[in-house]
Design a protein around this motif. Sequence first.
Motif, PDB file in Angstrom:
ATOM      1  N   GLU A  37       0.816  -1.210   0.000  1.00 18.07           N
ATOM      2  CA  GLU A  37       0.000   0.000   0.000  1.00 18.07           C
ATOM      3  C   GLU A  37       0.851   1.262   0.000  1.00 18.07           C
ATOM      4  OE1 GLU A  37      -2.549  -0.360   3.346  1.00 18.07           O
ATOM      5  OE2 GLU A  37      -3.859  -1.867   2.432  1.00 18.07           O
ATOM      6  N   VAL A  38       2.079   1.183   0.507  1.00 21.44           N
ATOM      7  CA  VAL A  38       2.972   2.345   0.480  1.00 21.44           C
ATOM      8  C   VAL A  38       3.896   2.306  -0.730  1.00 21.44           C
ATOM      9  CG1 VAL A  38       2.882   2.612   2.976  1.00 21.44           C
ATOM     10  CG2 VAL A  38       4.705   1.251   1.975  1.00 21.44           C
ATOM     11  N   GLY A  39       3.672   1.351  -1.648  1.00 24.24           N
ATOM     12  CA  GLY A  39       4.364   1.381  -2.922  1.00 24.24           C
ATOM     13  C   GLY A  39       5.589   0.516  -3.046  1.00 24.24           C
ATOM     14  N   ILE A  40       5.714  -0.562  -2.265  1.00 25.19           N
ATOM     15  CA  ILE A  40       6.905  -1.398  -2.371  1.00 25.19           C
ATOM     16  C   ILE A  40       6.508  -2.854  -2.182  1.00 25.19           C
ATOM     17  CG2 ILE A  40       7.449  -1.121   0.078  1.00 25.19           C
ATOM     18  CD1 ILE A  40      10.393  -1.348  -0.654  1.00 25.19           C
ATOM     19  N   GLU A  41       7.101  -3.712  -2.994  1.00 30.24           N
ATOM     20  CA  GLU A  41       6.917  -5.155  -2.840  1.00 30.24           C
ATOM     21  C   GLU A  41       7.957  -5.662  -1.843  1.00 30.24           C
ATOM     22  OE1 GLU A  41       4.770  -7.349  -3.850  1.00 30.24           O
ATOM     23  OE2 GLU A  41       3.540  -5.921  -4.990  1.00 30.24           O
ATOM     24  N   LEU A  42       7.483  -6.219  -0.744  1.00 27.09           N
ATOM     25  CA  LEU A  42       8.372  -6.612   0.349  1.00 27.09           C
ATOM     26  C   LEU A  42       8.066  -8.048   0.748  1.00 27.09           C
ATOM     27  CD1 LEU A  42      10.465  -5.706   2.526  1.00 27.09           C
ATOM     28  CD2 LEU A  42       8.519  -5.108   3.955  1.00 27.09           C
ATOM     29  N   GLN A  43       9.094  -8.826   0.976  1.00 23.22           N
ATOM     30  CA  GLN A  43       8.942 -10.186   1.477  1.00 23.22           C
ATOM     31  C   GLN A  43       9.751 -10.297   2.767  1.00 23.22           C
ATOM     32  OE1 GLN A  43       9.907 -13.283  -1.266  1.00 23.22           O
ATOM     33  NE2 GLN A  43       9.204 -14.923   0.068  1.00 23.22           N
ATOM     34  N   GLY A  53       6.421 -17.423  23.399  1.00 22.54           N
ATOM     35  CA  GLY A  53       5.195 -16.755  22.956  1.00 22.54           C
ATOM     36  C   GLY A  53       5.405 -15.351  22.475  1.00 22.54           C
ATOM     37  N   GLY A  54       6.632 -14.835  22.521  1.00 23.41           N
ATOM     38  CA  GLY A  54       6.899 -13.470  22.082  1.00 23.41           C
ATOM     39  C   GLY A  54       7.271 -13.410  20.611  1.00 23.41           C
ATOM     40  N   VAL A  55       7.314 -12.203  20.060  1.00 25.47           N
ATOM     41  CA  VAL A  55       7.651 -11.991  18.659  1.00 25.47           C
ATOM     42  C   VAL A  55       8.477 -10.716  18.534  1.00 25.47           C
ATOM     43  CG1 VAL A  55       5.525 -10.713  18.164  1.00 25.47           C
ATOM     44  CG2 VAL A  55       6.721 -11.871  16.312  1.00 25.47           C
ATOM     45  N   VAL A  56       9.409 -10.726  17.596  1.00 30.96           N
ATOM     46  CA  VAL A  56      10.273  -9.574  17.348  1.00 30.96           C
ATOM     47  C   VAL A  56      10.256  -9.269  15.847  1.00 30.96           C
ATOM     48  CG1 VAL A  56      12.608  -8.639  17.492  1.00 30.96           C
ATOM     49  CG2 VAL A  56      11.763 -10.146  19.302  1.00 30.96           C
ATOM     50  N   ILE A  57      10.036  -8.012  15.513  1.00 23.66           N
ATOM     51  CA  ILE A  57      10.071  -7.555  14.125  1.00 23.66           C
ATOM     52  C   ILE A  57      11.181  -6.523  14.014  1.00 23.66           C
ATOM     53  CG2 ILE A  57       8.796  -6.479  12.235  1.00 23.66           C
ATOM     54  CD1 ILE A  57       6.221  -7.393  13.540  1.00 23.66           C
ATOM     55  N   VAL A  58      12.084  -6.734  13.074  1.00 26.82           N
ATOM     56  CA  VAL A  58      13.210  -5.817  12.868  1.00 26.82           C
ATOM     57  C   VAL A  58      13.119  -5.271  11.441  1.00 26.82           C
ATOM     58  CG1 VAL A  58      15.715  -5.538  12.855  1.00 26.82           C
ATOM     59  CG2 VAL A  58      14.637  -7.092  14.497  1.00 26.82           C
ATOM     60  N   ILE A  59      13.129  -3.948  11.318  1.00 29.69           N
ATOM     61  CA  ILE A  59      13.093  -3.272  10.011  1.00 29.69           C
ATOM     62  C   ILE A  59      14.406  -2.509   9.850  1.00 29.69           C
ATOM     63  CG2 ILE A  59      11.900  -1.618   8.535  1.00 29.69           C
ATOM     64  CD1 ILE A  59      10.052  -2.973  11.534  1.00 29.69           C
ATOM     65  N   ASN A  94       8.451   4.956   6.406  1.00 29.63           N
ATOM     66  CA  ASN A  94       9.524   5.912   6.687  1.00 29.63           C
ATOM     67  C   ASN A  94      10.772   5.578   5.872  1.00 29.63           C
ATOM     68  OD1 ASN A  94       7.851   7.201   8.475  1.00 29.63           O
ATOM     69  ND2 ASN A  94       8.792   6.347  10.311  1.00 29.63           N
ATOM     70  N   ALA A  95      11.087   4.274   5.764  1.00 29.43           N
ATOM     71  CA  ALA A  95      12.264   3.866   4.998  1.00 29.43           C
ATOM     72  C   ALA A  95      12.090   4.178   3.519  1.00 29.43           C
ATOM     73  CB  ALA A  95      12.518   2.374   5.187  1.00 29.43           C
ATOM     74  N   VAL A  96      10.870   4.003   3.010  1.00 30.02           N
ATOM     75  CA  VAL A  96      10.611   4.313   1.606  1.00 30.02           C
ATOM     76  C   VAL A  96      10.732   5.816   1.350  1.00 30.02           C
ATOM     77  CG1 VAL A  96       8.837   4.315  -0.192  1.00 30.02           C
ATOM     78  CG2 VAL A  96       9.154   2.293   1.239  1.00 30.02           C
ATOM     79  N   GLU A  97      10.182   6.622   2.270  1.00 30.95           N
ATOM     80  CA  GLU A  97      10.155   8.065   2.068  1.00 30.95           C
ATOM     81  C   GLU A  97      11.516   8.713   2.285  1.00 30.95           C
ATOM     82  OE1 GLU A  97       7.862  12.044   3.831  1.00 30.95           O
ATOM     83  OE2 GLU A  97       7.327  10.028   4.531  1.00 30.95           O
ATOM     84  N   HIS A  98      12.216   8.297   3.342  1.00 34.40           N
ATOM     85  CA  HIS A  98      13.433   9.003   3.731  1.00 34.40           C
ATOM     86  C   HIS A  98      14.715   8.287   3.304  1.00 34.40           C
ATOM     87  CE1 HIS A  98      10.948  11.708   6.054  1.00 34.40           C
ATOM     88  NE2 HIS A  98      10.422  10.693   6.720  1.00 34.40           N
ATOM     89  N   ALA A  99      14.640   6.990   2.992  1.00 33.04           N
ATOM     90  CA  ALA A  99      15.845   6.261   2.593  1.00 33.04           C
ATOM     91  C   ALA A  99      15.722   5.661   1.206  1.00 33.04           C
ATOM     92  CB  ALA A  99      16.161   5.160   3.605  1.00 33.04           C
ATOM     93  N   ALA A 100      14.610   5.979   0.505  1.00 27.39           N
ATOM     94  CA  ALA A 100      14.387   5.468  -0.862  1.00 27.39           C
ATOM     95  C   ALA A 100      14.465   3.951  -0.922  1.00 27.39           C
ATOM     96  CB  ALA A 100      15.385   6.096  -1.834  1.00 27.39           C
ATOM     97  N   SER A 101      14.092   3.276   0.158  1.00 30.03           N
ATOM     98  CA  SER A 101      14.053   1.808   0.254  1.00 30.03           C
ATOM     99  C   SER A 101      15.435   1.172   0.123  1.00 30.03           C
ATOM    100  CB  SER A 101      13.116   1.213  -0.803  1.00 30.03           C
ATOM    101  OG  SER A 101      11.851   1.805  -0.755  1.00 30.03           O
ATOM    102  N   ALA A 102      16.492   1.950   0.310  1.00 27.39           N
ATOM    103  CA  ALA A 102      17.846   1.408   0.144  1.00 27.39           C
ATOM    104  C   ALA A 102      18.118   0.320   1.189  1.00 27.39           C
ATOM    105  CB  ALA A 102      18.878   2.520   0.286  1.00 27.39           C
ATOM    106  N   GLY A 103      18.413  -0.892   0.716  1.00 32.89           N
ATOM    107  CA  GLY A 103      18.744  -1.992   1.615  1.00 32.89           C
ATOM    108  C   GLY A 103      17.634  -2.375   2.567  1.00 32.89           C
ATOM    109  N   LEU A 104      16.386  -2.100   2.206  1.00 35.19           N
ATOM    110  CA  LEU A 104      15.281  -2.367   3.121  1.00 35.19           C
ATOM    111  C   LEU A 104      15.072  -3.875   3.279  1.00 35.19           C
ATOM    112  CD1 LEU A 104      12.915  -1.350   4.827  1.00 35.19           C
ATOM    113  CD2 LEU A 104      11.532  -1.300   2.733  1.00 35.19           C
ATOM    114  N   GLU A 105      15.010  -4.314   4.540  1.00 37.53           N
ATOM    115  CA  GLU A 105      14.720  -5.714   4.828  1.00 37.53           C
ATOM    116  C   GLU A 105      13.972  -5.804   6.152  1.00 37.53           C
ATOM    117  OE1 GLU A 105      18.978  -6.899   6.964  1.00 37.53           O
ATOM    118  OE2 GLU A 105      18.547  -7.587   4.933  1.00 37.53           O
TER     119      GLU A 105
END
Length: 408
Positions: A292-298, A349-355, A328-339
Amino acid sequence: MLAEAHGTFGHTADTAAGMATFTRARVVRFTTLAVGAGCIALGVHALLTALGSTEEQGDWRIALMIVVFVPLAAMIVACLVGRGVHLAAGVFAVAYPIALLAWPLATAGSQPAPDDGPWIWLLLNIATVAAVLAFPFPLQIAWTVLVPVQYGVVRLAQAEFAPEFWAPVILDVVYAIILATVLLTLDRVYRAVATRVDRARVDAVASYAAAAAADAAERERIAVAALMHDSVLAALIAAERADSPREHGLAVAMAREALTRLANAEQDVGEGPDAPIGVGELVERLERGAREVGIELQADRILVDETLTIPGRVGRALALAATQAVANAVEHAASAGLEVTVSDGDEPGGVVIVIRDHGTGFDLTTVPDDRLGIRASIYARVAAVGGRAHVAPTARGTTITLEWSPPA
């Protein structure tokens, strides 16, 4: 009002390009229609004159009429329908000088009169106008001057440079050059004015868009201020007056609800059901939000327990916060190296998300107070469901970590 007016405009690249050429396109269309009408009048006159001409030999007259009048007819049709104008006008602009070159051969042995111009003279300025429609500016200037001069040389050669022909031929050439210059100047002026009008229109629309965006931002600030006053202040008052454990618990619940509403202030997101969802569904929501923010991400899954489930409100909050981090990464970093990585938490039972991204980073202390992208959409949203968010910007990129663990 500004927001409603701004909403009536399209905002695609094609729409912006259309606005940038709106007036110019209409000036060009009006010019082609005017040229088509003028070509009809002069063309009919020249055709009737050619049919009764006695200067050319019979076979030459037919060949010259075909070379001249067939491209002229195609040019008239193109100007009237607005299709293929450049091609048709270019063909006639080239065919006319070729016919002029053959004129002395076609009229060999004839006795022309100094005061009677041939039928091909009537089409001279149509050739210069055709160059204006078909050629770039340098060639337009060349046709404006050289084609009338060519006519003068050809006419004098037909008369074997007899002295009585010089004065009328020179007058014809000067007249043709003056008229062609006027037509060329008018075309350039009209196109320049149209371009300035289009530029002013684009600037006006851009200023209206900026005003609408500023108005929307001000409305958002007012809404957030009202929310802070109604919800957060009420939670603080309840916490101050709480004396018993039960009242403390209610105050904490009110504060959590206020934080959730504050986090969702910039979009219409409801709480929804709290049925458990799997981590797979959490990842799907995150990837859908990234689209929805304009990037295909897996997202990469590093999970020991693939059947891990978390409460629905927690999944929604984490997915929305992670989507904001991706935006924010798309807008300010142009998706450079986004993972994006989703893994198990330190506690069961916990979960961690790292961007992560490889942008230039930023200074958290310089972010204006009215920007809610990090404070509300990430920190407050994750805190509202009992999680933790950590933003670590560096000169080589930014890492945002979202953690949630089930309460003890």
